[in-house]
Design a protein around this motif. Structure first.
Motif, PDB file in Angstrom:
ATOM      1  N   ARG A  62     -11.385  22.860  31.618  1.00  0.00           N
ATOM      2  CA  ARG A  62     -12.160  21.652  31.664  1.00  0.00           C
ATOM      3  C   ARG A  62     -11.415  20.454  30.521  1.00  0.00           C
ATOM      4  O   ARG A  62     -11.415  20.505  29.385  1.00  0.00           O
ATOM      5  CB  ARG A  62     -13.460  22.281  30.589  1.00  0.00           C
ATOM      6  N   VAL A  63     -10.595  20.039  31.615  1.00  0.00           N
ATOM      7  CA  VAL A  63      -9.521  18.880  31.172  1.00  0.00           C
ATOM      8  C   VAL A  63     -10.566  17.742  30.405  1.00  0.00           C
ATOM      9  O   VAL A  63      -9.917  17.041  29.305  1.00  0.00           O
ATOM     10  CB  VAL A  63      -9.061  18.341  32.457  1.00  0.00           C
ATOM     11  N   ASN A  64     -11.814  17.487  30.628  1.00  0.00           N
ATOM     12  CA  ASN A  64     -12.431  16.370  30.231  1.00  0.00           C
ATOM     13  C   ASN A  64     -12.833  16.581  28.829  1.00  0.00           C
ATOM     14  O   ASN A  64     -13.412  15.746  27.950  1.00  0.00           O
ATOM     15  CB  ASN A  64     -13.710  15.867  31.066  1.00  0.00           C
ATOM     16  N   ALA A  65     -12.837  18.090  28.414  1.00  0.00           N
ATOM     17  CA  ALA A  65     -13.536  18.385  27.065  1.00  0.00           C
ATOM     18  C   ALA A  65     -12.217  18.544  26.199  1.00  0.00           C
ATOM     19  O   ALA A  65     -12.495  18.996  24.983  1.00  0.00           O
ATOM     20  CB  ALA A  65     -14.335  19.701  27.418  1.00  0.00           C
ATOM     21  N   CYS A  66     -11.177  18.420  26.529  1.00  0.00           N
ATOM     22  CA  CYS A  66      -9.699  18.585  25.522  1.00  0.00           C
ATOM     23  C   CYS A  66      -9.785  17.734  24.359  1.00  0.00           C
ATOM     24  O   CYS A  66     -10.073  16.413  24.588  1.00  0.00           O
ATOM     25  CB  CYS A  66      -8.493  18.285  26.471  1.00  0.00           C
ATOM     26  N   SER A  67      -9.691  18.206  23.191  1.00  0.00           N
ATOM     27  CA  SER A  67      -9.380  17.470  22.163  1.00  0.00           C
ATOM     28  C   SER A  67      -7.857  17.295  21.694  1.00  0.00           C
ATOM     29  O   SER A  67      -7.596  16.714  20.927  1.00  0.00           O
ATOM     30  CB  SER A  67     -10.248  17.921  20.787  1.00  0.00           C
ATOM     31  N   ILE A  68      -7.064  18.309  22.106  1.00  0.00           N
ATOM     32  CA  ILE A  68      -5.664  18.451  22.128  1.00  0.00           C
ATOM     33  C   ILE A  68      -4.755  18.342  23.386  1.00  0.00           C
ATOM     34  O   ILE A  68      -5.245  18.771  24.512  1.00  0.00           O
ATOM     35  CB  ILE A  68      -5.308  19.897  21.640  1.00  0.00           C
TER      36      ILE A  68
END
Length: 131
Positions: A62-68
């Motif tokens: 889930r690239v759009n949910a990445c925080s890092i």
């Protein structure tokens, strides 16, 4: 055995089995996850970074949910000379392959694969990553 952070409690040291491999799990959706791993690294003996530590990054589907940023984790792996595995635990096929890779790494680190040491294994992984 699972722990949420290091150091491990000392009151059960006499019951703890030998530690052959440390897998630091980083949830790519949580900055806290990375910070927890970074804080825990200070409690690991330097000799473990010679082939007995790896970083497992979860949630990469889930690239759009990445925080890092994945680059930050890759730099962590480079700094500690330890492999970084990326996976999506919600996909059964990837979960199975990741578990098999971790099990093979554990077998090598525990000395159950003749002719392959943890240090030589990490060296081989590093060479294949650099190509």
């Amino acid at each position: 055995h699972l722990a949420t952070s290091l150091p491990l409690p000392s009151e059960r040291d006499h019951l703890r089995p030998r530690i052959d491999l440390i897998v630091f799990m980083i949830d790519i959706k949580s900055k806290y996850s990375l910070k927890n791993v970074e804080a825990s690294l200070a409690h690991v003996d330097a000799s473990f970074f010679l082939g007995k530590v790896c970083f497992l990054v979860t949630g990469v589907g889930r690239v759009n949910a990445c925080s890092i940023e994945t680059n930050a984790v890759c730099k962590l792996g480079e700094a500690y000379c330890s492999p970084v595995l990326f996976c999506e635990l919600e996909l059964e096929g990837i979960r199975v392959v990741t578990a098999q890779r971790l099990l093979r790494m554990l077998q090598i680190c525990a000395g159950h694969i003749p002719g392959v040491s943890a240090l030589s294994f990490v060296s081989l992984m590093r060479n294949s990553d650099d190509d």
